[in-house]
Design a protein around this motif. Structure first.
Motif, PDB file in Angstrom:
ATOM      1  N   VAL A 110      10.835  15.165  14.918  1.00  0.00           N
ATOM      2  CA  VAL A 110       9.721  16.111  15.004  1.00  0.00           C
ATOM      3  C   VAL A 110       8.588  15.549  15.848  1.00  0.00           C
ATOM      4  O   VAL A 110       7.950  16.286  16.619  1.00  0.00           O
ATOM      5  CB  VAL A 110       9.236  16.486  13.584  1.00  0.00           C
ATOM      6  CG1 VAL A 110       7.904  17.236  13.646  1.00  0.00           C
ATOM      7  CG2 VAL A 110      10.284  17.337  12.869  1.00  0.00           C
ATOM      8  N   ARG A 111       8.337  14.245  15.750  1.00  0.00           N
ATOM      9  CA  ARG A 111       7.249  13.640  16.532  1.00  0.00           C
ATOM     10  C   ARG A 111       7.479  13.779  18.034  1.00  0.00           C
ATOM     11  O   ARG A 111       6.519  13.762  18.813  1.00  0.00           O
ATOM     12  CB  ARG A 111       7.088  12.162  16.177  1.00  0.00           C
ATOM     13  CG  ARG A 111       6.258  11.899  14.944  1.00  0.00           C
ATOM     14  CD  ARG A 111       5.801  10.453  14.867  1.00  0.00           C
ATOM     15  NE  ARG A 111       6.911   9.525  14.765  1.00  0.00           N
ATOM     16  CZ  ARG A 111       7.452   9.130  13.613  1.00  0.00           C
ATOM     17  NH1 ARG A 111       6.975   9.584  12.476  1.00  0.00           N
ATOM     18  NH2 ARG A 111       8.462   8.277  13.609  1.00  0.00           N
TER      19      ARG A 111
ATOM     20  N   SER B 180       3.490  20.749  20.165  1.00  0.00           N
ATOM     21  CA  SER B 180       2.900  21.801  19.349  1.00  0.00           C
ATOM     22  C   SER B 180       3.576  23.134  19.648  1.00  0.00           C
ATOM     23  O   SER B 180       3.901  23.436  20.795  1.00  0.00           O
ATOM     24  CB  SER B 180       1.402  21.896  19.646  1.00  0.00           C
ATOM     25  OG  SER B 180       0.826  22.993  18.977  1.00  0.00           O
TER      26      SER B 180
ATOM     27  N   ARG C  95       6.208  25.050  11.337  1.00  0.00           N
ATOM     28  CA  ARG C  95       5.698  24.938  12.698  1.00  0.00           C
ATOM     29  C   ARG C  95       5.029  23.591  12.908  1.00  0.00           C
ATOM     30  O   ARG C  95       4.345  23.074  12.027  1.00  0.00           O
ATOM     31  CB  ARG C  95       4.690  26.057  12.967  1.00  0.00           C
ATOM     32  CG  ARG C  95       4.216  26.158  14.413  1.00  0.00           C
ATOM     33  CD  ARG C  95       3.284  27.352  14.581  1.00  0.00           C
ATOM     34  NE  ARG C  95       2.937  27.575  15.965  1.00  0.00           N
ATOM     35  CZ  ARG C  95       1.962  26.948  16.612  1.00  0.00           C
ATOM     36  NH1 ARG C  95       1.235  26.033  15.991  1.00  0.00           N
ATOM     37  NH2 ARG C  95       1.710  27.215  17.883  1.00  0.00           N
ATOM     38  N   VAL C  96       5.278  23.010  14.063  1.00  0.00           N
ATOM     39  CA  VAL C  96       4.596  21.778  14.469  1.00  0.00           C
ATOM     40  C   VAL C  96       3.208  22.163  14.951  1.00  0.00           C
ATOM     41  O   VAL C  96       3.067  22.894  15.946  1.00  0.00           O
ATOM     42  CB  VAL C  96       5.385  21.043  15.573  1.00  0.00           C
ATOM     43  CG1 VAL C  96       4.630  19.786  16.003  1.00  0.00           C
ATOM     44  CG2 VAL C  96       6.785  20.711  15.106  1.00  0.00           C
TER      45      VAL C  96
ATOM     46  N   SER D  27       6.471  23.912  18.363  1.00  0.00           N
ATOM     47  CA  SER D  27       7.872  23.750  17.992  1.00  0.00           C
ATOM     48  C   SER D  27       8.047  24.089  16.511  1.00  0.00           C
ATOM     49  O   SER D  27       7.073  24.232  15.768  1.00  0.00           O
ATOM     50  CB  SER D  27       8.335  22.316  18.265  1.00  0.00           C
ATOM     51  OG  SER D  27       8.306  22.029  19.645  1.00  0.00           O
ATOM     52  N   HIS D  28       9.297  24.192  16.095  1.00  0.00           N
ATOM     53  CA  HIS D  28       9.580  24.510  14.697  1.00  0.00           C
ATOM     54  C   HIS D  28      10.727  23.651  14.177  1.00  0.00           C
ATOM     55  O   HIS D  28      11.616  23.273  14.940  1.00  0.00           O
ATOM     56  CB  HIS D  28       9.960  25.981  14.528  1.00  0.00           C
ATOM     57  CG  HIS D  28       8.825  26.935  14.692  1.00  0.00           C
ATOM     58  ND1 HIS D  28       8.329  27.292  15.925  1.00  0.00           N
ATOM     59  CD2 HIS D  28       8.083  27.604  13.766  1.00  0.00           C
ATOM     60  CE1 HIS D  28       7.320  28.151  15.758  1.00  0.00           C
ATOM     61  NE2 HIS D  28       7.158  28.354  14.463  1.00  0.00           N
ATOM     62  N   LEU D  29      10.692  23.379  12.888  1.00  0.00           N
ATOM     63  CA  LEU D  29      11.790  22.746  12.177  1.00  0.00           C
ATOM     64  C   LEU D  29      12.448  23.801  11.299  1.00  0.00           C
ATOM     65  O   LEU D  29      11.773  24.462  10.502  1.00  0.00           O
ATOM     66  CB  LEU D  29      11.270  21.594  11.311  1.00  0.00           C
ATOM     67  CG  LEU D  29      12.277  20.959  10.344  1.00  0.00           C
ATOM     68  CD1 LEU D  29      13.433  20.314  11.100  1.00  0.00           C
ATOM     69  CD2 LEU D  29      11.580  19.943   9.437  1.00  0.00           C
TER      70      LEU D  29
ATOM     71  N   PRO E 271       7.814  24.164  23.550  1.00  0.00           N
ATOM     72  CA  PRO E 271       8.279  24.299  22.166  1.00  0.00           C
ATOM     73  C   PRO E 271       9.800  24.386  22.031  1.00  0.00           C
ATOM     74  O   PRO E 271      10.480  25.028  22.831  1.00  0.00           O
ATOM     75  CB  PRO E 271       7.606  25.591  21.705  1.00  0.00           C
ATOM     76  CG  PRO E 271       6.349  25.661  22.514  1.00  0.00           C
ATOM     77  CD  PRO E 271       6.729  25.130  23.868  1.00  0.00           C
TER      78      PRO E 271
ATOM     79  N   GLN F   5      -0.806  21.702  16.264  1.00  0.00           N
ATOM     80  CA  GLN F   5      -1.513  20.942  17.307  1.00  0.00           C
ATOM     81  C   GLN F   5      -2.002  19.623  16.724  1.00  0.00           C
ATOM     82  O   GLN F   5      -2.570  19.574  15.627  1.00  0.00           O
ATOM     83  CB  GLN F   5      -2.713  21.759  17.808  1.00  0.00           C
ATOM     84  CG  GLN F   5      -3.514  21.070  18.895  1.00  0.00           C
ATOM     85  CD  GLN F   5      -2.758  20.979  20.211  1.00  0.00           C
ATOM     86  OE1 GLN F   5      -2.172  21.957  20.660  1.00  0.00           O
ATOM     87  NE2 GLN F   5      -2.764  19.803  20.805  1.00  0.00           N
ATOM     88  N   ALA F   6      -1.741  18.540  17.398  1.00  0.00           N
ATOM     89  CA  ALA F   6      -2.202  17.235  16.919  1.00  0.00           C
ATOM     90  C   ALA F   6      -3.712  17.167  16.909  1.00  0.00           C
ATOM     91  O   ALA F   6      -4.390  17.756  17.747  1.00  0.00           O
ATOM     92  CB  ALA F   6      -1.634  16.123  17.826  1.00  0.00           C
TER      93      ALA F   6
ATOM     94  N   LEU G 221       3.749  19.461   8.582  1.00  0.00           N
ATOM     95  CA  LEU G 221       4.051  20.689   9.309  1.00  0.00           C
ATOM     96  C   LEU G 221       3.493  21.887   8.556  1.00  0.00           C
ATOM     97  O   LEU G 221       3.187  21.810   7.362  1.00  0.00           O
ATOM     98  CB  LEU G 221       5.570  20.840   9.480  1.00  0.00           C
ATOM     99  CG  LEU G 221       6.301  19.657  10.114  1.00  0.00           C
ATOM    100  CD1 LEU G 221       7.796  19.942  10.197  1.00  0.00           C
ATOM    101  CD2 LEU G 221       5.739  19.350  11.495  1.00  0.00           C
TER     102      LEU G 221
END
Length: 265
Positions: A174-175, A179, A259-260, A181-183, A148, A262-263, A226
């Motif tokens: 962001v991509r 998972s 927050r990013v 991670s944060h913006l 992250p 989980q895909a 997000l």
């Protein structure tokens, strides 16, 4: 930092956004042409700069306390203590921070003054947010993008016109993040204090710079896909977590942390 404006910033022939921001924060790393732009701005612009910086401090400290230990700060600007790495490494001395700016003079200042805690890492990269592949490639020398990362875009995107498609640029960055991670993002508002927003746009235009405030809906689009952290997308003085709220400010700047997730499989 102490001292007087340094002629090494440039020839002094044209203002820079980093120099104007430094002036608004009460710093010394600006030139007369930067100060002239700052003096044409409405009084609320100085308050907006101060509140914008305070939001960054609160957001980074909160993220560090949540266990985030990697930070990618794009659009670093001239150093202004406390800087991002000082906040993050004050919580976790082993935190890794990469400062990115497209101005080599800004990076020169950063390399000299933004010194890591001995247990952590503070790196510097000259790159432009519009060249996302170069930013990400350079980031890999300092950060582990498999873990992250907090991506910090503080007061940067309103200097990009719609023709640069800043929403797509943020989405590309962001991509590339995993998972967890944060913006962290702040952006000048066009739908708050509209008359003063026009004054700010005109002051920057007279200095040869383009400022593009955006409304709340356009700012919310940066967080598409997000998970916005409470309190969501708010003005800078309204964003806080796990601490007493700061005094209310009328500054017309939106801010948020997301927050990013989980895909999906």
């Amino acid at each position: 930092m102490t001292g007087t404006p340094n002629a090494a910033i440039d020839s002094g022939s044209r203002p820079r956004t980093a120099g104007v921001y430094d002036y608004l924060l009460g710093g010394n790393e600006h030139y007369r042409v930067d100060r002239e732009v700052g003096e044409r701005l409405p009084a609320l612009a100085r308050e907006g700069a101060r509140q914008n910086r305070a939001f960054m401090h609160r957001a980074v400290e909160w993220l560090a306390r949540q266990g985030v230990d990697q930070f990618l700060d794009i659009g670093t600007g001239f150093p202004a203590e406390p800087n991002l790495h000082q906040i993050a490494q004050g919580v976790n001395p082993a935190a890794r921070v990469l400062y990115v700016d497209n101005n080599r003079i800004v990076l020169r200042y950063a390399e000299a003054l933004l010194v890591s805690h001995p247990d952590g890492v503070t790196g510097h990269l000259q790159a432009d947010v519009r060249e996302t592949a170069a930013v990400l490639e350079g980031a890999r020398a300092t950060l582990d993008l498999r873990r992250p990362v907090a991506l910090s875009l503080i007061g940067l995107l309103h200097f990009l016109p719609d023709s640069c498609d800043p929403h797509a640029l943020v989405a590309e960055l962001v991509r590339a993040l995993p998972s967890g991670s944060h913006l962290v993002l702040s952006h000048a508002a066009s739908d708050l204090h509209a008359e003063r927003a026009r004054e700010v746009i005109e002051a920057y235009r007279r200095g040869g710079m383009q400022l593009v405030p955006r409304d709340r809906a356009a700012c919310a689009r940066f967080f598409d896909g997000l998970d916005l952290v409470e309190p969501g997308l708010v003005t800078v003085s309204r964003w806080f977590r796990d601490t007493p709220g700061p005094a209310y400010s009328d500054a017309g700047v939106y801010a948020g942390v997301a927050r990013v997730a989980q895909a999906s499989p």
